[in-house]
Enzyme design. Structure first.
Site, PDB file in Angstrom:
ATOM      1  CE1 TYR A 116     -18.437  77.484 -25.788  1.00 10.86           C
ATOM      2  CE2 TYR A 116     -17.918  75.239 -25.175  1.00 10.86           C
ATOM      3  CZ  TYR A 116     -18.184  76.543 -24.816  1.00 10.86           C
ATOM      4  OH  TYR A 116     -18.187  76.903 -23.499  1.00 10.86           O
ATOM      5  CE  LYS A 134     -29.382  87.854 -21.093  1.00  9.79           C
ATOM      6  NZ  LYS A 134     -29.791  88.221 -19.726  1.00  9.79           N
ATOM      7  CG  ASP A 158     -30.096  86.639 -16.748  1.00 14.71           C
ATOM      8  OD1 ASP A 158     -30.917  85.849 -17.255  1.00 14.71           O
ATOM      9  OD2 ASP A 158     -30.134  87.863 -16.954  1.00 14.71           O
ATOM     10  CG  ASP A 199     -18.542  74.490 -20.967  1.00 15.90           C
ATOM     11  OD1 ASP A 199     -18.260  73.727 -20.020  1.00 15.90           O
ATOM     12  OD2 ASP A 199     -17.671  74.971 -21.711  1.00 15.90           O
ATOM     13  CG  ASP A 208     -17.620  73.543 -14.760  1.00 19.43           C
ATOM     14  OD1 ASP A 208     -17.915  72.480 -15.338  1.00 19.43           O
ATOM     15  OD2 ASP A 208     -16.456  73.979 -14.688  1.00 19.43           O
TER      16      ASP A 208
END
Ligand code: NAD
Length: 366
Positions: A141, A189, A221, A245, A249
């Site tokens: 970001y 990852k 994942d 992020d 959610d």
């Protein structure tokens, strides 16, 4: 000394939910004999409209001069056509950067009365109580370079992390885990990304300072799958900016609604508290928003900035009690159940808070 809170209601449902958080904070202050002062400032789309910029200088100054910032949400679809740097959301990124908090704590709890509300079989989700710790100031970001190439048909962002950024957020995760069930799942990852390989190596090194905390490394994942099938298998989940992020959610599914999730951003000059949800333009201005995420963020403010653990825990009990007594905003209601407005949910929690205090006093009296 009064505790100075800069209030940034922002866009959409932001003003509605922060009003209920302030109601609860004022109630707590009155009962605890603690002085809290609030000053309200514009951010996001409302600030673009009023001041021509999403984060006006006066707002930033007020935040830097406060003990804590309580924010609602930013975002308005009327700015959707703008490039990211000109949208209301850029103001929030700029504020986070200026305040300097790098550890974003996002608890997701399955309140027992809502277990049936979630997409899970109740026995799979009951007892789920996880804390996502999201690195907030680095990664994709903020990485440079970023942008569009001249043609406009190619775009690029940079994923970059340095050792000290990983170390400091990892320490927060291990310290919080010590106060909880003593388990950290570090999400990465590392089978594909060099940044994740660094992340994994540094987290493993920091783990040696916390031998009483169990560490596991989980690919993002796999973590998404585990969150969807066995959410109780997690305690603290340590994530980079992007993965945190997304997974926070997803963790909303454990709680039953995005409207329930609070957050705290710690480690900088001034702590920032905000619900996880956005400005929800689809329901703004209708009294339909669930204020629990904002109210629980206020509880975190009392815990981490004001060091008022008892009062923070009382608010959390009051939320659970109100839900157990059947208080439901529209996002939580089953067909046929009475739906409370945003304000009525705030009032229900305020009433529960009085009961929680009474019970505490009577326990102490016997
Ligand atoms: P959102 O979180 O605003 O809404 C997603 C869905 O959840 C919507 O259906 C909404 O009605 C519902 N919802 C959210 N909060 C709720 C609450 N408290 N009570 C009941 N229902 C609730 O996400 P979005 O729709 O993807 O984004 C809308 C705007 O908010 C966009 O401009 C986005 O950029 C912005 N946004 C801001 C923040 C922030 O300020 N921290 C975070 C996420 C999105």
């Amino acid at each position: 000394m009064p505790l100075k809170i800069a209030l940034l209601p922002g866009d959409g449902i932001g003003p509605e939910v922060t009003a209920e958080a302030v109601r609860i904070l004022k109630n707590v202050a009155e009962h605890a004999g603690k002085s809290l002062t609030f000053s309200t400032h514009n951010i996001g789309g409302v600030a673009i409209d009023s001041d021509g910029q999403g984060l006006p200088e006066s707002t930033l100054e007020a935040c830097l001069g406060a003990n804590a910032v309580l924010l609602g949400a930013v975002g308005n679809p009327k700015f959707d056509g703008r490039v990211p740097s000109q949208r209301p959301e850029a103001a929030l990124l700029a504020l986070r950067q200026a305040l300097g908090g790098y550890a974003n704590l996002r608890p997701a709890i399955c309140y027992a009365p809502l277990a049936k509300r979630t997409a899970f079989q109740p026995d799979k989700v009951k007892g789920a109580d996880l804390l996502i710790i999201r690195e907030l100031l680095g990664g994709l970001y903020f990485g440079e370079p970023r942008g569009f190439e001249a043609s406009g048909d190619t775009a690029f962002n940079t994923l970059i992390y340095s050792r000290h950024e990983v170390e400091r957020v990892a320490r927060v995760a291990f310290a919080r885990a010590r106060e909880r069930k003593g388990r950290v799942a570090s999400i990465d990852k590392a089978n594909v990304l060099e940044c994740s390989q660094l992340w994994r190596r540094v987290v493993s090194e920091v783990a040696k300072e916390y031998p009483d905390v169990a560490l596991e490394h989980v690919f993002v994942d796999t973590a998404a799958m585990r969150l969807a099938t066995a959410p109780t298998s997690f305690d603290v989940m340590l994530c980079d900016n992007l993965f945190g992020d997304i997974l926070s959610d997803q963790a909303a599914s454990v709680a039953g609604s995005l409207g329930l999730l609070p957050s705290a951003t710690l480690g900088g000059k001034v702590d920032l508290y905000e619900p996880v949800h956005g400005s929800a333009p689809d329901i703004a201005g209708q009294g339909l928003a669930n204020p629990i995420g904002a109210i629980a963020s206020a509880a975190m403010l009392l815990r981490f900035t004001a060091k008022m653990e008892k009062e923070a825990a009382e608010i959390e009990h009051a939320i659970e009690d109100a839900l157990a007594a059947g208080a439901r905003t529209r996002d939580l209601a089953n067909p046929g159940e009475r739906v409370l407005s945003t304000q009525e949910m705030g009032q229900a929690i305020e009433e529960s808070l009085a009961d929680v205090r009474d019970r505490r006093h009577s326990y102490h009296g016997v």
